[in-house]
Design an enzyme around this catalytic site. Sequence first.
Site, short mmCIF file in Angstrom:
data_model
loop_
_atom_site.label_atom_id
_atom_site.label_comp_id
_atom_site.label_asym_id
_atom_site.label_seq_id
_atom_site.Cartn_x
_atom_site.Cartn_y
_atom_site.Cartn_z
N VAL A 67 0.78 -1.00 0.04
CA VAL A 67 -0.06 0.09 0.10
C VAL A 67 0.89 1.33 0.06
CG1 VAL A 67 -1.60 1.45 1.30
CG2 VAL A 67 -2.00 -1.23 1.27
N SER A 108 0.38 14.52 2.16
CA SER A 108 0.73 15.93 1.85
C SER A 108 2.27 16.27 1.78
CB SER A 108 -0.22 16.97 2.53
OG SER A 108 0.04 16.71 3.96
N THR A 109 2.79 15.66 2.95
CA THR A 109 4.26 15.93 3.24
C THR A 109 5.24 14.81 2.72
OG1 THR A 109 4.36 14.91 5.39
CG2 THR A 109 3.63 17.19 5.57
N GLY A 110 4.73 13.79 2.26
CA GLY A 110 5.47 12.80 1.75
C GLY A 110 4.62 11.61 1.39
N THR A 111 5.32 10.68 0.57
CA THR A 111 4.87 9.57 0.07
C THR A 111 5.41 8.25 0.65
OG1 THR A 111 4.42 10.59 -1.97
CG2 THR A 111 4.32 8.00 -2.15
N ARG A 112 4.50 7.47 1.26
CA ARG A 112 5.07 6.28 2.23
C ARG A 112 4.82 4.89 1.64
NH1 ARG A 112 2.94 7.52 6.75
NH2 ARG A 112 4.59 8.81 7.80
N GLU A 117 -10.04 7.55 5.06
CA GLU A 117 -8.74 7.69 5.81
C GLU A 117 -9.11 7.66 7.20
OE1 GLU A 117 -6.75 11.35 4.74
OE2 GLU A 117 -5.12 10.88 6.00
N GLY A 145 -12.06 5.56 19.62
CA GLY A 145 -12.53 6.40 18.63
C GLY A 145 -11.05 6.91 18.13
N GLU A 150 -7.12 12.48 14.53
CA GLU A 150 -6.00 12.33 13.91
C GLU A 150 -5.59 13.76 13.38
OE1 GLU A 150 -5.99 10.06 10.14
OE2 GLU A 150 -4.07 8.97 10.87
#
Length: 553
Positions: free
Chosen positions: A87, A92-96, A209, A233, A236
Site C-alpha cells: 500500500v 501531503s508532506t511525503g509518499t510512504r 482515511e 475512537g 488524527e
Amino acid sequence: MRRSHTRSRVKTKPDKSSMDPVKFQIRSSNRSSSSSSSIYTLTKSNSKHAKSNLFLTAASIATVLGFLFVCYSILTSGRGSLRYSVVIDGGSTGTRIHVFGYRIESGKPVFEFRGANYASLKLHPGLSAFADDPEGASVALAELVEFARGRVPKGMWAETEVRLMATAGMRLLEVPVQEKILAVTRRVLRGSGFFFRDEWASVISGSDEGVYAWVVANFALGSLGGDPIKTTGIVELGGASAQVTFVSSEPVPSEFSRTVSFGNVSYNLYSHSFLHFGQNAAHEKLWGSLVSRDRNSAVEPTREGKHADPCAPKGYNLDTITQKHLTGFLAEESKLAASFQAVGNYSECRSAALSILQEGNDKCSYQHCSIGSTFTPKLQGRFLATENFFYTSKFFGLGEKSWLSNMISAGERFCGEDWSKLRVKDPSLEEEDLLRYCFSSAYIVSLLHDTLGVPLDDERVGFANQAGDDIPLDWALGAFILQTEASTSQHASSSHLRWFYALFGNDSQTLLYLIGVPVIMTVLVCLVSKWRKPQLKTIYDLEKGRYIVSRIR
Ligand SMILES: Nc1nc2c(ncn2[C@@H]2O[C@H](COP(=O)(O)OP(=O)(O)OP(=O)(O)O)[C@@H](O)[C@H]2O)c(=O)[nH]1
Ligand SMILES: [Ca+2]
C-alpha cells in the site's frame, strides 16, 4: 436350480496349514437321507483367522492415521506460505510505501506488523508537490517500488497487489491536476511487476482515511470484531487534514455515516476528514487570518506596520516562512502591506487558532457544528489522538496523564520564550519544524478542548502513534486489513473449503473432536469386537434334526 453336492470329512482339529481360509460344506438337500449323515461346518482356519485379524488391524490403523493426516493437512492447509500486499500512502508532506506479509490460517488472514511481515519507507515531498511537474512524481515512486521489490520474493510479485491511495495533499489540488499526477503513478505501477489495476491508484476520501485509521487502532487494541461500545475512537491531526472517526450512538447524517463490517460484527461510525484543518494547512490559514484581521480591524498592525504573529516566539524572522507558505494574493498583500512580526503569546495564539476552527460556523446547517460548518456528534468513549497530537506531546515530554492540561503550560512557556534560547535548546531541529510547536500546542488545545469539548483532564483521550504490540497507527495498515479480510472471505466463500469452514468455523479442535473421535471409536470397536468375537461352529445333527452351535475358543 439344484445345488451341486460336495462333501468332505470334517476334521474336528483341522490342520491349520492345510485348511483353506474358509471352507463351505453344502448341506444335502434331502433331509430324509439318514444314511449319509453329513456335518456342515462353517469353519475358519485359525491361522487364516489370525492373518485376517492382522490385516484388519493394520487396515484400521492405516485408516485412522490416514484420517488424522487428512485432518492435519486440512487444518494446517491454511498455514500457507507468506503472502504479500503493498500500500502506498500519498500524503501531503511525503509518499510512504508499506510492504505487508501475511498468512492465511483456517481461511482467515493472520496479520503481524513486525519483522519480515512489515516494512515501510517514506520519501519527501508528497505527490501534491508535483502539481507543476507531474512527471517528477515518477522518480520518488520508482524508488519506493524498488524498496518493495526488495522485500517481496520475485516469484510472488505477480500475485502481490499494489495500491496507491492519496490523501489530503492531493485532495487540495484541482481534479485535472490530480489526474495528471495519478496517470504518472499508474504508469510506474504498471511496470512494477506487482499485480496492479489502474483504478487502484486513486485519491481516497477523508472519510475512508478516518475509517482505515479507526480499523488499525481497534485491531491493535484487540477491539476490532468485538462489542462496538468497547471500541476506541480516532482523532488524527495530519498535515493537510484532520480526521475524527468513532462509534456514535447519536444519529449521524448520512454524509458522515460509515458502516464497517469485520468478522460478523458491523460498526456504525461517524467519520469525517476536515480538509484544510491539518496542522500545516491551519498554520498557513493563521497568517492569512492575521492579514485579514488587521485589514478589517481598526487596530493598527504593530508599530512598524507589521502583522503581529502570536504563534511565533519573539525574535523569530517570519519573512522567509510566510513568503514560502503564503500562496496567491496573500503573498502579494503581505509583501505590500507589511511582513509579520513574532510577538510570542500563547493565549492570543490559542484564540487565533479557535477563530480558524470556527470559520464558517455561521453557515452551519446541522443541529450543531464544531469545526467550520461541519457536524460532529459529541465525542463519546475512549479516543486515541494521533500524528501531530503525538509528535507535539512527545516534543514537550508530556505524560499520558492529563496531557491536555499540561499542553497549555508547555505552550505558554515555549511561545513566550525568546527564539534564540529555543534555538540553543534544540539546534538539530529544522527552524520551521521547531517554530511549529508554538502554533501546534495552541491548535491542539483549541481543537480538542475549545472546539470538540474534550475536558482538559480527560483521561479517555490519550495520544499515541502506536498501539497494542507496537503496531503503527497508520491508516494504510487499516486499509490493508480491510482489503485483505474482504478478499480472503470472498475467496473462502467461493472455494471448495466453504463447507469446511461453514461446518467447523475456525475452531480446529472442533474438527478433531467432531470427526476424529467417532472414527477412532468405530475402528476400535471393530477391532475389539473382532478380537473378542467367539469363533463358533455350527453342526447340524441329523439324528436330532437340529443345529448345534458350539464355541471353538
Ligand atoms: N513534529 C513532527 N511532526 C511530524 C513527524 N512526522 C510527521 N510529522 C507531521 O505529522 C503530520 C502527519 O504526518 P503524515 O501523515 O506522515 O503526513 P502526511 O500524510 O504527508 O499529511 P496528510 O496528508 O495531512 O496526512 C504532518 O503534519 C507532518 O509534518 C515528526 O517526526 N515530528
Ligand atoms: Ca497522512
